[in-house]
Design a protein around this motif. Sequence first.
Motif, PDB file in Angstrom:
ATOM      1  N   ARG A   1      -9.785  12.467   0.834  1.00 17.32           N
ATOM      2  CA  ARG A   1     -10.939  13.287   1.100  1.00 17.32           C
ATOM      3  C   ARG A   1     -12.422  12.607   0.262  1.00 17.32           C
ATOM      4  O   ARG A   1     -13.330  12.686   0.703  1.00 17.32           O
ATOM      5  CB  ARG A   1     -10.902  14.649   0.846  1.00 17.32           C
ATOM      6  CG  ARG A   1     -10.300  15.404   1.840  1.00 17.32           C
ATOM      7  CD  ARG A   1     -10.429  16.845   1.647  1.00 17.32           C
ATOM      8  NE  ARG A   1     -10.058  17.505   0.546  1.00 17.32           N
ATOM      9  CZ  ARG A   1      -9.066  18.006  -0.037  1.00 17.32           C
ATOM     10  NH1 ARG A   1      -8.009  17.720   0.891  1.00 17.32           N
ATOM     11  NH2 ARG A   1      -8.756  18.122  -1.174  1.00 17.32           N
ATOM     12  N   GLY A   2     -11.923  12.197  -1.023  1.00 23.11           N
ATOM     13  CA  GLY A   2     -12.999  11.636  -1.662  1.00 23.11           C
ATOM     14  C   GLY A   2     -13.087  10.140  -1.776  1.00 23.11           C
ATOM     15  O   GLY A   2     -14.138   9.562  -2.468  1.00 23.11           O
ATOM     16  N   ALA A   3     -12.647   9.534  -0.777  1.00 23.56           N
ATOM     17  CA  ALA A   3     -12.752   8.204  -0.637  1.00 23.56           C
ATOM     18  C   ALA A   3     -14.205   7.952  -0.064  1.00 23.56           C
ATOM     19  O   ALA A   3     -14.770   8.484   0.999  1.00 23.56           O
ATOM     20  CB  ALA A   3     -11.839   7.755   0.274  1.00 23.56           C
ATOM     21  N   ASP A   4     -14.795   6.629  -0.720  1.00 26.10           N
ATOM     22  CA  ASP A   4     -16.318   6.446  -0.363  1.00 26.10           C
ATOM     23  C   ASP A   4     -16.242   5.064   0.232  1.00 26.10           C
ATOM     24  O   ASP A   4     -17.404   4.658   0.293  1.00 26.10           O
ATOM     25  CB  ASP A   4     -17.063   6.890  -1.245  1.00 26.10           C
ATOM     26  CG  ASP A   4     -17.019   6.527  -2.631  1.00 26.10           C
ATOM     27  OD1 ASP A   4     -15.861   5.701  -3.132  1.00 26.10           O
ATOM     28  OD2 ASP A   4     -18.052   6.553  -3.616  1.00 26.10           O
ATOM     29  N   ASN A   5     -15.141   4.239  -0.352  1.00 25.57           N
ATOM     30  CA  ASN A   5     -15.492   2.737   0.050  1.00 25.57           C
ATOM     31  C   ASN A   5     -14.855   2.354   1.365  1.00 25.57           C
ATOM     32  O   ASN A   5     -14.837   1.129   1.475  1.00 25.57           O
ATOM     33  CB  ASN A   5     -14.641   2.141  -1.164  1.00 25.57           C
ATOM     34  CG  ASN A   5     -13.323   2.363  -1.208  1.00 25.57           C
ATOM     35  OD1 ASN A   5     -12.798   3.427  -0.358  1.00 25.57           O
ATOM     36  ND2 ASN A   5     -12.556   1.801  -2.032  1.00 25.57           N
ATOM     37  N   ALA A   6     -14.622   3.263   2.141  1.00 27.51           N
ATOM     38  CA  ALA A   6     -14.126   2.829   3.737  1.00 27.51           C
ATOM     39  C   ALA A   6     -15.356   2.802   4.360  1.00 27.51           C
ATOM     40  O   ALA A   6     -16.177   3.469   4.470  1.00 27.51           O
ATOM     41  CB  ALA A   6     -13.313   3.831   4.125  1.00 27.51           C
ATOM     42  N   LYS A   7     -15.376   1.698   5.265  1.00 27.20           N
ATOM     43  CA  LYS A   7     -16.500   1.343   6.179  1.00 27.20           C
ATOM     44  C   LYS A   7     -16.335   1.740   7.507  1.00 27.20           C
ATOM     45  O   LYS A   7     -14.974   1.743   8.051  1.00 27.20           O
ATOM     46  CB  LYS A   7     -16.829  -0.412   6.075  1.00 27.20           C
ATOM     47  CG  LYS A   7     -17.158  -0.582   4.679  1.00 27.20           C
ATOM     48  CD  LYS A   7     -17.724  -1.950   4.571  1.00 27.20           C
ATOM     49  CE  LYS A   7     -18.048  -2.572   3.272  1.00 27.20           C
ATOM     50  NZ  LYS A   7     -18.324  -3.992   3.526  1.00 27.20           N
TER      51      LYS A   7
ATOM     52  N   ASP B   1      -4.666  -1.722  -3.932  1.00 27.43           N
ATOM     53  CA  ASP B   1      -5.461  -2.505  -4.773  1.00 27.43           C
ATOM     54  C   ASP B   1      -6.552  -1.734  -5.478  1.00 27.43           C
ATOM     55  O   ASP B   1      -7.730  -1.940  -5.670  1.00 27.43           O
ATOM     56  CB  ASP B   1      -6.045  -3.440  -4.067  1.00 27.43           C
ATOM     57  CG  ASP B   1      -5.216  -4.857  -3.881  1.00 27.43           C
ATOM     58  OD1 ASP B   1      -4.211  -4.803  -4.321  1.00 27.43           O
ATOM     59  OD2 ASP B   1      -5.612  -5.842  -3.069  1.00 27.43           O
ATOM     60  N   ASN B   2      -6.273  -0.595  -5.868  1.00 29.44           N
ATOM     61  CA  ASN B   2      -7.099   0.619  -6.555  1.00 29.44           C
ATOM     62  C   ASN B   2      -8.264   1.045  -5.580  1.00 29.44           C
ATOM     63  O   ASN B   2      -9.224   1.315  -6.100  1.00 29.44           O
ATOM     64  CB  ASN B   2      -7.481   0.185  -7.683  1.00 29.44           C
ATOM     65  CG  ASN B   2      -6.417   0.011  -8.840  1.00 29.44           C
ATOM     66  OD1 ASN B   2      -5.580   0.750  -8.897  1.00 29.44           O
ATOM     67  ND2 ASN B   2      -6.504  -0.871  -9.615  1.00 29.44           N
ATOM     68  N   LYS B   3      -7.900   0.857  -4.375  1.00 30.44           N
ATOM     69  CA  LYS B   3      -8.950   1.330  -3.183  1.00 30.44           C
ATOM     70  C   LYS B   3      -8.267   2.174  -2.208  1.00 30.44           C
ATOM     71  O   LYS B   3      -7.036   1.914  -2.229  1.00 30.44           O
ATOM     72  CB  LYS B   3      -9.633  -0.115  -2.405  1.00 30.44           C
ATOM     73  CG  LYS B   3     -10.297  -1.175  -3.124  1.00 30.44           C
ATOM     74  CD  LYS B   3     -11.433  -1.857  -2.318  1.00 30.44           C
ATOM     75  CE  LYS B   3     -10.775  -2.815  -1.328  1.00 30.44           C
ATOM     76  NZ  LYS B   3     -11.345  -3.717  -0.900  1.00 30.44           N
ATOM     77  N   VAL B   4      -8.936   3.048  -1.570  1.00 25.42           N
ATOM     78  CA  VAL B   4      -8.596   3.870  -0.638  1.00 25.42           C
ATOM     79  C   VAL B   4      -8.816   3.426   0.655  1.00 25.42           C
ATOM     80  O   VAL B   4     -10.215   3.195   0.817  1.00 25.42           O
ATOM     81  CB  VAL B   4      -8.989   5.408  -0.892  1.00 25.42           C
ATOM     82  CG1 VAL B   4      -8.501   6.210   0.462  1.00 25.42           C
ATOM     83  CG2 VAL B   4      -8.388   5.911  -1.984  1.00 25.42           C
ATOM     84  N   LEU B   5      -7.950   3.156   1.620  1.00 25.26           N
ATOM     85  CA  LEU B   5      -7.913   2.534   2.992  1.00 25.26           C
ATOM     86  C   LEU B   5      -7.745   3.469   3.860  1.00 25.26           C
ATOM     87  O   LEU B   5      -6.733   4.091   3.883  1.00 25.26           O
ATOM     88  CB  LEU B   5      -7.345   1.357   3.227  1.00 25.26           C
ATOM     89  CG  LEU B   5      -7.427   0.325   2.311  1.00 25.26           C
ATOM     90  CD1 LEU B   5      -6.263  -0.983   2.585  1.00 25.26           C
ATOM     91  CD2 LEU B   5      -8.753  -0.413   2.261  1.00 25.26           C
ATOM     92  N   ILE B   6      -8.652   3.774   4.941  1.00 25.02           N
ATOM     93  CA  ILE B   6      -8.468   4.945   5.867  1.00 25.02           C
ATOM     94  C   ILE B   6      -8.706   4.136   7.050  1.00 25.02           C
ATOM     95  O   ILE B   6      -9.482   3.424   7.416  1.00 25.02           O
ATOM     96  CB  ILE B   6      -9.647   6.122   5.822  1.00 25.02           C
ATOM     97  CG1 ILE B   6      -9.461   6.717   4.567  1.00 25.02           C
ATOM     98  CG2 ILE B   6      -9.409   6.976   6.966  1.00 25.02           C
ATOM     99  CD1 ILE B   6     -10.626   7.775   4.291  1.00 25.02           C
TER     100      ILE B   6
ATOM    101  N   ALA C   1       0.685  -1.232  -0.055  1.00 23.14           N
ATOM    102  CA  ALA C   1       0.047  -0.015   0.043  1.00 23.14           C
ATOM    103  C   ALA C   1       0.873   1.346  -0.025  1.00 23.14           C
ATOM    104  O   ALA C   1       2.097   1.375   0.674  1.00 23.14           O
ATOM    105  CB  ALA C   1      -1.059  -0.075   1.174  1.00 23.14           C
ATOM    106  N   GLN C   2       0.448   2.199  -0.728  1.00 24.75           N
ATOM    107  CA  GLN C   2       0.999   3.405  -0.683  1.00 24.75           C
ATOM    108  C   GLN C   2       0.456   4.503   0.339  1.00 24.75           C
ATOM    109  O   GLN C   2      -0.790   4.710   0.419  1.00 24.75           O
ATOM    110  CB  GLN C   2       1.004   4.331  -1.839  1.00 24.75           C
ATOM    111  CG  GLN C   2       1.654   5.578  -2.093  1.00 24.75           C
ATOM    112  CD  GLN C   2       1.541   6.127  -3.569  1.00 24.75           C
ATOM    113  OE1 GLN C   2       0.645   5.809  -4.483  1.00 24.75           O
ATOM    114  NE2 GLN C   2       2.324   7.369  -3.746  1.00 24.75           N
ATOM    115  N   LEU C   3       1.217   4.939   1.313  1.00 28.12           N
ATOM    116  CA  LEU C   3       0.492   5.932   2.326  1.00 28.12           C
ATOM    117  C   LEU C   3       0.633   7.270   1.645  1.00 28.12           C
ATOM    118  O   LEU C   3       1.396   8.128   1.086  1.00 28.12           O
ATOM    119  CB  LEU C   3       1.678   6.168   3.435  1.00 28.12           C
ATOM    120  CG  LEU C   3       1.184   7.340   4.506  1.00 28.12           C
ATOM    121  CD1 LEU C   3      -0.034   6.591   5.353  1.00 28.12           C
ATOM    122  CD2 LEU C   3       2.367   7.327   5.440  1.00 28.12           C
ATOM    123  N   LEU C   4      -0.682   7.718   1.578  1.00 26.62           N
ATOM    124  CA  LEU C   4      -1.193   8.914   0.718  1.00 26.62           C
ATOM    125  C   LEU C   4      -1.263  10.208   1.786  1.00 26.62           C
ATOM    126  O   LEU C   4      -0.865  11.059   1.259  1.00 26.62           O
ATOM    127  CB  LEU C   4      -2.449   8.932   0.180  1.00 26.62           C
ATOM    128  CG  LEU C   4      -2.637   7.796  -0.828  1.00 26.62           C
ATOM    129  CD1 LEU C   4      -4.182   7.649  -1.352  1.00 26.62           C
ATOM    130  CD2 LEU C   4      -1.872   8.028  -2.024  1.00 26.62           C
TER     131      LEU C   4
END
Length: 155
Positions: free
Chosen positions: A147-153, A49-54, A22-25
């Motif tokens: 800021r635009g990540a919407d796939n984190a639960k 994996d083309n996902k943003v994890l927070i 993972a790349q730390l953004l």
Amino acid sequence: MAALLAAPVSFGAQADRQQVQAQLLDHAELLCANCFFGASDYYYCFEADNKVLIGYQKTPVLNWQDKSKNYLAPVHPSWAAWTAPGQTVPVSYDDKHIWIDRVKPVRRGFWGHLKALAFWASRADGKQVRLTRSSMRDIFINNGQCRGADNAKAH
């Protein structure tokens, strides 16, 4: 019989964890100032994996006058905030958590060896840091992708 029933459960627990580079953004901190056993929150945003994890880490804090200090960390090094060793880190994650390896610091001199002994005694040596997955996005000011990540639960 109980061992046979427990075996699929124990093997299935690791199957849901995905391991990736993972790349730390970005990262952000909500520090507890003038705390007597309060907690500071550290948020991290990764691309994997083309996902943003927070994920966030809540650490116990004892400090006064300087919110960047944590006087508990030398005594219990596993309560120190995670710091990235580079831009890309190996992580594993599932729906609720993100796991990252803790980097062992290099210690020199007498006090350094005492700190290394304390680090080893607290079992922070070689452990993984477990971040709790979050959907908090507004805290990241340096990266629009976070800021635009919407796939984190949120859990």
